[in-house]
Design a protein around this motif. Structure first.
Motif, PDB file in Angstrom:
ATOM      1  N   GLU A  64      33.209  35.398  13.878  1.00 48.50           N
ATOM      2  CA  GLU A  64      32.414  34.781  14.718  1.00 48.50           C
ATOM      3  C   GLU A  64      33.362  33.231  15.074  1.00 48.50           C
ATOM      4  O   GLU A  64      32.888  32.930  15.686  1.00 48.50           O
ATOM      5  CB  GLU A  64      31.363  34.301  14.997  1.00 48.50           C
ATOM      6  N   LEU A  66      33.144  30.703  12.874  1.00 48.03           N
ATOM      7  CA  LEU A  66      32.304  30.443  12.971  1.00 48.03           C
ATOM      8  C   LEU A  66      32.651  29.645  11.719  1.00 48.03           C
ATOM      9  O   LEU A  66      32.570  28.457  10.423  1.00 48.03           O
ATOM     10  CB  LEU A  66      30.505  30.335  13.022  1.00 48.03           C
ATOM     11  N   GLU A  86      38.203  30.052  23.170  1.00 43.63           N
ATOM     12  CA  GLU A  86      37.497  29.754  24.067  1.00 43.63           C
ATOM     13  C   GLU A  86      37.254  31.559  24.464  1.00 43.63           C
ATOM     14  O   GLU A  86      36.694  31.823  25.107  1.00 43.63           O
ATOM     15  CB  GLU A  86      37.993  28.761  25.006  1.00 43.63           C
ATOM     16  N   ARG A  89      35.304  33.073  22.610  1.00 47.60           N
ATOM     17  CA  ARG A  89      34.062  32.875  22.842  1.00 47.60           C
ATOM     18  C   ARG A  89      33.084  33.639  24.114  1.00 47.60           C
ATOM     19  O   ARG A  89      31.600  33.860  23.722  1.00 47.60           O
ATOM     20  CB  ARG A  89      33.463  31.711  22.268  1.00 47.60           C
ATOM     21  N   ALA A  90      33.847  33.566  25.062  1.00 48.67           N
ATOM     22  CA  ALA A  90      33.407  34.082  26.593  1.00 48.67           C
ATOM     23  C   ALA A  90      32.487  35.175  26.306  1.00 48.67           C
ATOM     24  O   ALA A  90      32.304  35.967  26.972  1.00 48.67           O
ATOM     25  CB  ALA A  90      34.498  33.857  27.277  1.00 48.67           C
ATOM     26  N   LEU A 117      25.442  29.287  30.760  1.00 48.48           N
ATOM     27  CA  LEU A 117      26.546  29.173  29.653  1.00 48.48           C
ATOM     28  C   LEU A 117      27.969  29.959  29.805  1.00 48.48           C
ATOM     29  O   LEU A 117      29.073  30.346  29.285  1.00 48.48           O
ATOM     30  CB  LEU A 117      26.567  28.697  27.882  1.00 48.48           C
ATOM     31  N   TYR A 118      27.368  31.298  30.412  1.00 46.30           N
ATOM     32  CA  TYR A 118      28.723  32.351  30.452  1.00 46.30           C
ATOM     33  C   TYR A 118      28.916  32.534  31.627  1.00 46.30           C
ATOM     34  O   TYR A 118      27.863  32.485  32.824  1.00 46.30           O
ATOM     35  CB  TYR A 118      27.799  33.453  29.988  1.00 46.30           C
TER      36      TYR A 118
ATOM     37  N   LEU B 188      24.868  27.375  19.308  1.00 45.37           N
ATOM     38  CA  LEU B 188      25.287  26.705  20.442  1.00 45.37           C
ATOM     39  C   LEU B 188      27.189  27.099  19.902  1.00 45.37           C
ATOM     40  O   LEU B 188      27.718  27.208  21.178  1.00 45.37           O
ATOM     41  CB  LEU B 188      24.832  25.129  20.812  1.00 45.37           C
ATOM     42  N   ALA B 189      27.491  26.405  18.365  1.00 44.91           N
ATOM     43  CA  ALA B 189      29.123  27.385  18.651  1.00 44.91           C
ATOM     44  C   ALA B 189      29.655  28.468  18.877  1.00 44.91           C
ATOM     45  O   ALA B 189      31.119  28.010  19.374  1.00 44.91           O
ATOM     46  CB  ALA B 189      28.988  26.085  17.511  1.00 44.91           C
ATOM     47  N   VAL B 190      28.946  29.533  19.190  1.00 48.75           N
ATOM     48  CA  VAL B 190      29.546  30.222  19.222  1.00 48.75           C
ATOM     49  C   VAL B 190      29.530  30.798  20.726  1.00 48.75           C
ATOM     50  O   VAL B 190      29.983  32.025  20.815  1.00 48.75           O
ATOM     51  CB  VAL B 190      28.634  30.880  18.371  1.00 48.75           C
ATOM     52  N   THR B 191      28.778  29.779  21.521  1.00 50.02           N
ATOM     53  CA  THR B 191      28.881  30.091  22.293  1.00 50.02           C
ATOM     54  C   THR B 191      30.684  29.713  23.328  1.00 50.02           C
ATOM     55  O   THR B 191      31.003  28.702  22.567  1.00 50.02           O
ATOM     56  CB  THR B 191      27.793  29.840  23.761  1.00 50.02           C
ATOM     57  N   PRO B 192      30.719  29.966  25.003  1.00 52.83           N
ATOM     58  CA  PRO B 192      31.984  28.964  25.439  1.00 52.83           C
ATOM     59  C   PRO B 192      31.801  28.007  25.677  1.00 52.83           C
ATOM     60  O   PRO B 192      32.148  27.055  26.491  1.00 52.83           O
ATOM     61  CB  PRO B 192      31.933  29.931  26.633  1.00 52.83           C
ATOM     62  N   MET B 193      30.456  27.284  25.003  1.00 57.59           N
ATOM     63  CA  MET B 193      30.460  25.475  26.070  1.00 57.59           C
ATOM     64  C   MET B 193      31.825  24.949  24.921  1.00 57.59           C
ATOM     65  O   MET B 193      31.780  24.974  23.677  1.00 57.59           O
ATOM     66  CB  MET B 193      29.045  25.359  25.137  1.00 57.59           C
TER      67      MET B 193
END
Ligand SMILES: Nc1ncnc2c1ncn2[C@@H]1O[C@H](COP(=O)(O)OP(=O)(O)OP(=O)(O)O)[C@@H](O)[C@H]1O
Ligand SMILES: [Mg+2]
Lengths: 326, 346
Positions: A64, A66, A86, A89-90, A117-118, B188-193
């Motif tokens: 992921e 992280l 990025e 993540r999308a 957010l998407y 939140l870190a694993v979202t595209p934000m």
């Protein structure tokens, strides 16, 4: 039409020689993942199975983005965290093992947050309906039960119509009915959206029913990989006989069962005995006679089909979950 | 920066705050209570001797009379007329005495009971010293209640600065670290934000929340005490907005790495303590020793309170106010840039 159907090339995930060593100052380093190779194909529901501390969460969180890998190759949807973070993540959705969301937001508001957010994203109503939280749509996160939070976490993971979904112990703590309905959500995501799922679990039954393939992990290493049916068939025994009697292990080690045909494997521990057999109706009479002759006072005797649990016992000599239920 | 993402996060952070009634009290109610208490009760109910400034061109007899006959109820200092007036404004003395022993002149703040008490004590001392004076007829009382000269006029700018500092440190710094320690940031870190989007949205929502309290304090000062705003309102509001952003930037900076509430509390204290002591919140910091002046001047709190007082009390020229504003902006931008670099989700 979901994006998942026309994503990029290559497997959903490719790991090669993955290692993760946690170093904390003043403590010896912990090797959490120790040389893992794995390819997850698109459209699979893939399960990581293993006892506490096996390295499941660590592996998933590396995928992921992280955590950083200490060594090895990590490719997600044919891309690399180094250059395409990025983009990745999308296109992935994530439910972490223990997440807390904003305490004072309602279920609907949290779905709206993640949908926001998407691009593209699912609608709030759709997300809520997916995990059957309609009745709780206006309840604040702080007032949800543990199982409801888990379901909401899965909904937020689906918010961006991901191609690849990571679920770390999505059904832990759910009641059997919620668990089954979450399985349906996961299957529908795969069947209708063409998505790929990587999940971790402690439940053998879940892995057997839900996953196309599983990897059994122990001490950061893969000890078995294949479809649940293959792994079970690999044991060569279709059934398990379990018996309990005072001091049984010692008696068995002393040779009580010598000479009985059809026992493929045995593990004895304290009062408990665990036998892998091809056909219980052939073996049982001999076993019972042997116990009677030796004066073993049986407290319990059961037979059942071989499960993934037995695969784990066979490979490690340990139970997957000590004294666990289901 | 994608507006859609900013909107989603800003809305969430705003709601999260407004749904916490105790947080709302501490940001809105507390500063007003503080202004009320300090404004009305400053200097009240103390057993210490009254502090009196005697203007240095007064005859020696006046000073001697106070020193010798006040029975230790009064401590007198001599200073220039200007210094004395300033000390009165800052609350460092309760009363300024000038004139002659037979015809003393008292400058005092009638809002402060300490001033009145000091006047009575000094009059008694003079009476005892001279015997022959009739202080009732001979003395001249000059109340300094013209707005602009009282402690409350000085204090309002400090209270606003303190409030904005708190909003940055706790509203942003502490909250972000709590989000990190309960693993909300990881989710939140694993979202595209993007990092910048998250920080900007947090800054925006928190700035919106931080703006009303200073305006409330200001309005309160104006309506309850008649605190003046001699300079430009536009400049005043601009400076408040700038201060809000600067302290918010500092808040993001202290929150950029800390993992636990303990460690962020340490950073918050490190930033807050010197500003409380040296930033000119409750008393003027112009008199601090030369050694600490560079630190005093470098502080965004000093820039802010100086600029605010410059505008409100009309004691600064536009150039100096602009300098304060630029100083603030520099600190704010550097903090935000550093926070953007240092920030981690984990
Ligand atoms: N941040 C960390 N620092 C040091 N060691 C860690 C850290 N996180 C995990 N570990 C160790 O790494 C090993 C693997 O942990 P991991 O969380 O991946 O296991 P898991 O398979 O997910 O277990 P569980 O089923 O309990 O969730 C464990 O021995 C754990 O103690
Ligand atoms: Mg785990």
């Amino acid at each position: 039409m979901s994006r998942a159907a026309h994503g990029g090339r290559g497997p959903a995930i490719r790991l090669a020689g993955l290692r993760k060593v946690y170093t904390t100052r003043g403590r010896p380093p912990v090797v959490a993942v120790d040389g893992l190779d794995l390819t997850v194909e698109r459209g699979e529901i893939f399960g990581l199975l293993g006892p506490n501390g096996a390295g499941k969460t660590t592996t998933v969180e590396i995928c992921e983005g992280l955590l950083d890998a200490t060594e090895g190759v990590v490719e997600v949807l044919g891309m690399d965290w180094g250059g395409d973070a990025e983009q990745i993540r999308a296109r992935i959705g994530v439910s972490l093992q223990d997440t807390r969301l904003f305490e004072k937001q309602t279920v609907a508001e949290l779905c709206a947050l993640f949908a926001g957010l998407y691009e593209p994203s699912r609608s709030v109503e759709e997300l809520i309906a997916l995990v059957q939280l309609e009745e709780k749509a206006d309840t604040r996160y702080a007032h949800l039960s543990g199982g409801q939070r888990q379901r909401l976490a899965v909904a937020t993971a689906l918010a961006g119509r991901p191609e690849l979904l990571f679920l770390d112990e999505p059904t832990t703590g759910l009641d059997p009915q919620s668990r089954r309905s979450l399985w349906d959500v996961i299957r529908a995501y795969r069947d209708e959206d063409g998505g790929t799922v990587v999940l971790t679990t402690h439940y053998m039954e879940e892995a057997a029913q839900l996953c196309d393939r599983v990897m059994v992990v122990d001490h950061g290493r893969s000890i078995a990989l294949g479809s649940p049916a293959e792994l079970i068939a690999g044991l060569g025994a279709a059934h398990v006989v379990e018996a309990r009697a005072p001091g049984l292990a010692a008696r068995v080690d002393g040779g009580v069962l010598e000479g009985i045909e059809g026992i493929l494997e045995r593990h004895a521990n304290g009062d408990r005995l665990h036998l892998s057999v091809t056909a219980p109706h052939v073996v049982l009479p001999g076993i019972l006679r042997a116990f009677e002759r030796a004066g073993v006072e049986l407290e319990a005797l059961t037979t059942r089909h071989t499960s993934l649990e037995d695969v784990f016992v066979h490979l490690t000599g340990r139970q997957l979950r000590d004294g666990g239920e289901s | 920066m994608r507006p859609r993402v900013l909107r989603a996060v800003t809305r969430t952070v705003l709601l999260e705050h407004l749904r916490t009634p105790e947080a709302v009290f501490w940001t809105y109610g507390f500063p007003l209570v503080m202004a009320l208490v300090l404004g009305f009760a400053f200097g009240e109910g103390k057993a210490e001797p009254s502090r009196v400034a005697v203007v240095d061109d007064a005859p020696a007899a006046l000073i001697a009379a106070i020193d010798e006959h006040s029975e230790d109820r009064v401590t007198a200092q001599t200073m220039t007329a200007m210094e004395a007036r300033r000390a009165l404004t800052l609350g460092l003395v309760d009363l300024v005495v000038s004139g002659e022993p037979a015809r003393p002149v008292f400058d005092l703040d009638p809002m402060r009971t300490g001033s009145e008490l000091a006047r009575l004590q000094v009059e008694r001392a003079l009476l005892r010293a001279g015997g022959a004076v009739d202080p009732g007829a001979g003395s001249l009382i000059r109340p300094v209640d013209e707005p602009g000269d009282r402690y409350i006029d000085f204090l309002i700018a400090g209270l606003i600065g303190m409030n904005l500092l708190g909003a940055g440190m706790y509203g942003i710094g502490y909250n972000v670290v709590m989000m990190r320690s309960n693993k909300l940031l990881r989710r939140l870190a694993v979202t595209p934000m993007r990092r910048g989007e998250f920080l900007a949205a947090f800054l925006m929502s928190r700035t919106l929340l931080a703006l009303p309290p200073p305006l409330a304090i200001l309005a309160f000062g104006i309506f309850a005490f008649g605190v003046p705003v001699h300079g430009s309102w536009l400049a005043l509001l601009g400076l408040i907005l700038l201060g809000t952003l600067t302290f918010a930037g500092l808040g993001l900076l202290v929150a950029s790495r800390a993992r636990t509430s303990e460690s962020v509390s340490g950073w918050i204290n490190l930033v807050t303590m010197p500003m409380w002591l040296l930033g000119g919140i409750f008393f003027s910091n112009e008199r601090f020793p030369d050694l600490v002046q560079p630190l005093v001047r470098a502080m965004p709190m000093t820039q802010f309170t100086d600029g605010m007082r410059g505008i409100m009390l009309g004691s600064f020229d536009p150039g100096q106010i602009a300098t304060s504003a630029v100083g603030l902006a520099v600190v704010g931008l550097l903090s935000f840039a550093a926070a953007l670099r240092l920030f981690r989700w984990n």
